[in-house]
Design an enzyme around this catalytic site. Structure first.
Site, PDB file in Angstrom:
ATOM      1  N   GLN A 138       0.804  -1.225   0.000  1.00  0.00           N
ATOM      2  CA  GLN A 138       0.000   0.000   0.000  1.00  0.00           C
ATOM      3  C   GLN A 138       0.840   1.281   0.000  1.00  0.00           C
ATOM      4  OE1 GLN A 138      -2.659  -1.970   3.221  1.00  0.00           O
ATOM      5  NE2 GLN A 138      -3.962  -0.449   2.267  1.00  0.00           N
TER       6      GLN A 138
ATOM      7  N   HIS B 267       0.792  -9.349   4.523  1.00  0.00           N
ATOM      8  CA  HIS B 267      -0.330  -8.402   4.566  1.00  0.00           C
ATOM      9  C   HIS B 267      -1.016  -8.403   3.192  1.00  0.00           C
ATOM     10  CE1 HIS B 267      -2.083  -4.660   6.601  1.00  0.00           C
ATOM     11  NE2 HIS B 267      -2.762  -4.807   5.480  1.00  0.00           N
TER      12      HIS B 267
ATOM     13  N   ASN C 175      -1.867 -10.734   8.463  1.00  0.00           N
ATOM     14  CA  ASN C 175      -2.848  -9.671   8.667  1.00  0.00           C
ATOM     15  C   ASN C 175      -4.217 -10.137   8.188  1.00  0.00           C
ATOM     16  OD1 ASN C 175      -3.527  -6.679   9.054  1.00  0.00           O
ATOM     17  ND2 ASN C 175      -4.237  -7.058   6.961  1.00  0.00           N
ATOM     18  N   GLU C 176      -5.190 -10.016   9.064  1.00  0.00           N
ATOM     19  CA  GLU C 176      -6.591 -10.295   8.735  1.00  0.00           C
ATOM     20  C   GLU C 176      -6.787 -11.596   7.954  1.00  0.00           C
ATOM     21  OE1 GLU C 176      -8.462  -6.819   7.050  1.00  0.00           O
ATOM     22  OE2 GLU C 176      -8.333  -5.727   8.934  1.00  0.00           O
TER      23      GLU C 176
END
Ligand code: BGC
Length: 398
Positions: A20, A114, A157-158
């Site tokens: 990101q 991620h 992540n998640e």
């Protein structure tokens, strides 16, 4: 006015993720997906925030504001651009980031995965590819030398969002996407199981190796604050459990659990409801609902009782920085109340340090710091200084 106080060893910081913010992540699956025709995303990630080159500037901003932790991720696709072909130069790059964080007095929290995968693994079936868990373990084993000086590690992540996205991809491939449906599809069970096994494998690896810092390892779950409309309590429980609570339960033996929260979802007897027309919405289209964090913390205390909580993401996409401060202040008020009720919470990491690539678009601006999309100049917002002053003074008046 009451003073809301936090302990001196409470961590305060912000989070980012490699894809990101770095830019030019050409060997990742997302880069590939961003360039499909017809386009699936509004904008490809391109240069992102050019943080691959400007990470020192980013960390300095964080540290100068008074924050004490920086969560960032290592990009597996860069470290292993082809199967078994590891890049020593890329590993050294992330090693320099870890050392730079320490230089600025920031405690690093490193995320190992991620959302993005190396393209070659995605082509082979993603997390369901034969040997995916071994591949993940081998990538982490290759990274061990640079992780020596790191305490806090987030493996995945998640995982719940990963399993939901895998389900969406499968539904899309089968032509079964109902774009009008409210809510999220149920996570792919096979992907959820693989992620849990991958997590456990890496937790064991990180704990078994001698290292100059004792590792504190966990994973981060996206909590959704599912709320039952009258009479829909059971429907809400069965809708919510596979989407977030199950993933929290899997962390029962971990050193800590990452809780991430942004908004809520109301559920009726027939399933989730769209955000009401009258509700205030953020730039992601989500309902403005700062209490989501307190509800995520409570969910964690229910499904993984006793496991220390780290708020690894919480934030708002807005073009009104005052509203950002309101949101965080309200979320922190809920966090403080949970602490007073005896729940152990180790730190708060705002999402995100920078206005970054929001998985398809640059429009939702979450940053404590704005970024000029052509010069990459960083433009700190008042919320950065505000959060830093809370870190420095150990609380705020509310
Ligand atoms: C993710 C981030 C994302 C943020 C806001 C979380 O689901 O971990 O990558 O940018 O939410 O959408």
């Amino acid at each position: 006015m009451t003073r809301i106080s936090f302990p001196a060893d409470f961590y305060w910081g912000a989070a980012t993720a490699a894809h990101q913010i770095e830019g030019g992540n050409t060997t990742s699956d997302w880069w590939y997906k961003e360039h499909l025709q017809p386009p699936r995303v509004e904008t490809p990630s391109g240069d992102a925030c050019d943080s691959y080159h400007r990470y020192r500037e980013d960390m300095k901003l964080l540290a100068d504001a008074g924050l004490t932790m920086y969560r960032f991720s290592i990009e597996w696709a860069r470290v292993e651009p082809a199967p078994g072909e590891y890049s020593f130069a890329q590993r050294a790059h992330y090693g320099r980031m870890i050392e730079a964080a320490r230089e600025y007095g920031l405690e690093p929290m490193v995320t190992l995965h991620h959302f993005t995968l190396p393209q070659w693994l995605e082509r082979a079936g993603g997390w369901l590819a034969p040997g995916a868990i071994d591949r993940f373990e081998a990538y982490v084993a290759f990274c061990l030398p640079i992780l020596d000086n790191v305490t806090w590690i987030c493996t995945i992540n998640e995982p719940n969002m990963m399993a939901i996205m895998a389900r969406m991809d499968a539904d899309r491939a089968a032509g079964n996407v109902d774009l009008r449906a409210a809510g999220l599809p149920e996570p792919s069970v096979p992907v959820a199981r693989v992620l849990r096994a991958a997590h456990e494998r890496v937790v064991d690896l990180l704990h078994s190796r001698s290292s100059s810092r004792q590792k504190q390892v966990g994973w981060s779950v996206a909590t959704q604050a599912f709320q039952a409309l009258p009479g829909a309590e059971e429907a809400t429980r069965s809708y919510g459990y596979p989407r977030d609570a199950w993933f929290i339960e899997q962390a029962a033996r971990d050193d800590w659990i990452g809780i991430q929260a942004y908004t809520r979802t109301q559920v009726g007897v027939d399933g989730p409801l769209p955000v009401p027309e009258s509700a205030e919405k953020t730039l992601t289209g989500w309902e403005y609902y700062p209490h989501a964090l307190a509800e995520g913390i409570q969910l964690s205390a229910t499904y993984a009782p006793g496991v220390p909580i780290f708020v690894t993401e919480n934030g708002i996409a807005t073009d009104d920085d005052n509203r950002r401060i309101d949101y965080v202040m309200e979320a922190l008020r809920g966090l403080a109340q949970a602490r007073r009720a005896g729940i152990v919470i180790l730190g708060y990491l705002y999402w995100s340090l920078l206005d970054n690539y929001e998985w398809g678009s640059y429009r939702p601006t979450f940053g404590l710091v704005g970024v000029d999309r052509q010069t990459f100049e960083r433009i700190p917002r008042p919320s950065l200084e505000w959060l830093g002053s809370i870190a420095q003074t150990g609380g705020f008046d509310a």
